[in-house]
Design a protein around this motif. Structure first.
Motif, PDB file in Angstrom:
ATOM      1  N   TYR A   1       0.741  -0.998  -0.206  1.00  0.00           N
ATOM      2  CA  TYR A   1       0.094  -0.171   0.073  1.00  0.00           C
ATOM      3  C   TYR A   1       0.996   1.269  -0.068  1.00  0.00           C
ATOM      4  O   TYR A   1       0.596   2.211  -0.810  1.00  0.00           O
ATOM      5  N   VAL A   2       1.835   1.449   0.687  1.00  0.00           N
ATOM      6  CA  VAL A   2       2.847   2.424   1.064  1.00  0.00           C
ATOM      7  C   VAL A   2       3.438   2.676  -0.466  1.00  0.00           C
ATOM      8  O   VAL A   2       3.735   3.708  -1.040  1.00  0.00           O
ATOM      9  N   GLU A   3       3.981   1.420  -0.774  1.00  0.00           N
ATOM     10  CA  GLU A   3       4.794   1.478  -2.133  1.00  0.00           C
ATOM     11  C   GLU A   3       3.799   2.014  -3.269  1.00  0.00           C
ATOM     12  O   GLU A   3       4.303   2.959  -3.991  1.00  0.00           O
ATOM     13  N   ARG A   4       2.714   1.618  -3.471  1.00  0.00           N
ATOM     14  CA  ARG A   4       1.705   2.144  -4.494  1.00  0.00           C
ATOM     15  C   ARG A   4       1.463   3.689  -4.017  1.00  0.00           C
ATOM     16  O   ARG A   4       1.380   4.472  -5.102  1.00  0.00           O
ATOM     17  N   LEU A   5       1.258   3.995  -3.014  1.00  0.00           N
ATOM     18  CA  LEU A   5       1.107   5.412  -2.810  1.00  0.00           C
ATOM     19  C   LEU A   5       2.251   6.590  -3.264  1.00  0.00           C
ATOM     20  O   LEU A   5       1.979   7.494  -3.945  1.00  0.00           O
ATOM     21  N   ILE A   6       3.424   5.856  -2.910  1.00  0.00           N
ATOM     22  CA  ILE A   6       4.604   6.584  -3.341  1.00  0.00           C
ATOM     23  C   ILE A   6       4.893   6.673  -4.866  1.00  0.00           C
ATOM     24  O   ILE A   6       5.150   7.492  -5.477  1.00  0.00           O
ATOM     25  N   ILE A   7       4.566   5.423  -5.543  1.00  0.00           N
ATOM     26  CA  ILE A   7       4.626   5.448  -6.933  1.00  0.00           C
ATOM     27  C   ILE A   7       3.619   6.442  -7.580  1.00  0.00           C
ATOM     28  O   ILE A   7       4.080   6.988  -8.526  1.00  0.00           O
TER      29      ILE A   7
ATOM     30  N   THR B   1       4.395   9.982  -7.006  1.00  0.00           N
ATOM     31  CA  THR B   1       5.826  10.554  -7.939  1.00  0.00           C
ATOM     32  C   THR B   1       5.566  10.331  -9.357  1.00  0.00           C
ATOM     33  O   THR B   1       6.602  10.724  -9.981  1.00  0.00           O
ATOM     34  N   THR B   2       4.806   9.552 -10.049  1.00  0.00           N
ATOM     35  CA  THR B   2       4.593   9.217 -11.284  1.00  0.00           C
ATOM     36  C   THR B   2       3.537  10.119 -11.957  1.00  0.00           C
ATOM     37  O   THR B   2       3.364  10.159 -13.285  1.00  0.00           O
ATOM     38  N   GLY B   3       2.619  10.822 -11.063  1.00  0.00           N
ATOM     39  CA  GLY B   3       1.576  11.726 -11.572  1.00  0.00           C
ATOM     40  C   GLY B   3       0.432  10.794 -11.785  1.00  0.00           C
ATOM     41  O   GLY B   3      -0.554  11.265 -12.238  1.00  0.00           O
ATOM     42  N   ALA B   4       0.444   9.559 -11.532  1.00  0.00           N
ATOM     43  CA  ALA B   4      -0.748   8.681 -11.798  1.00  0.00           C
ATOM     44  C   ALA B   4      -1.802   9.288 -10.762  1.00  0.00           C
ATOM     45  O   ALA B   4      -2.983   9.258 -11.257  1.00  0.00           O
TER      46      ALA B   4
END
Length: 94
Positions: free
Chosen positions: A43-49, A52-55
């Motif tokens: 979950y934390v990894e997905r939030l960061i991605i 930071t990618t603009g998704a």
């Protein structure tokens, strides 16, 4: 003895880190992860991605456009779906 990742021939490039969170923030994060059927790390990894990618921004822009273009329709639909639960039922005490 070798770590498990070496036994399968797969190595991980992930790094471990530590963060300090207020108890209520951690609880909310774990609940949000569970609601999405993700473990907390994923979950934390997905939030960061997403951040930071603009998704995330792209998703929010699309959601705002949907609301602007179809908000009245969605509001009317919600009212229609809620109507059976807000109107008195025959024989029910008022």
């Amino acid at each position: 003895m070798l770590p498990p990742c070496y036994h399968t021939g797969v190595t991980s490039t992930k790094k471990q880190t530590q963060v300090r969170l207020e108890e209520d923030v951690l609880s909310a994060g774990k609940a949000a992860a569970a609601a999405r059927r993700l473990d907390f790390n994923k979950y934390v990894e997905r939030l960061i991605i997403e951040d930071t990618t603009g998704a995330r921004a792209a998703g929010m822009t699309a959601a705002q456009r949907l609301i602007e273009e179809h908000g009245t329709f969605l509001d009317n639909l919600e009212q229609q779906l809620d109507a059976p639960y807000t109107e008195p039922q025959p024989g029910a005490a008022a």
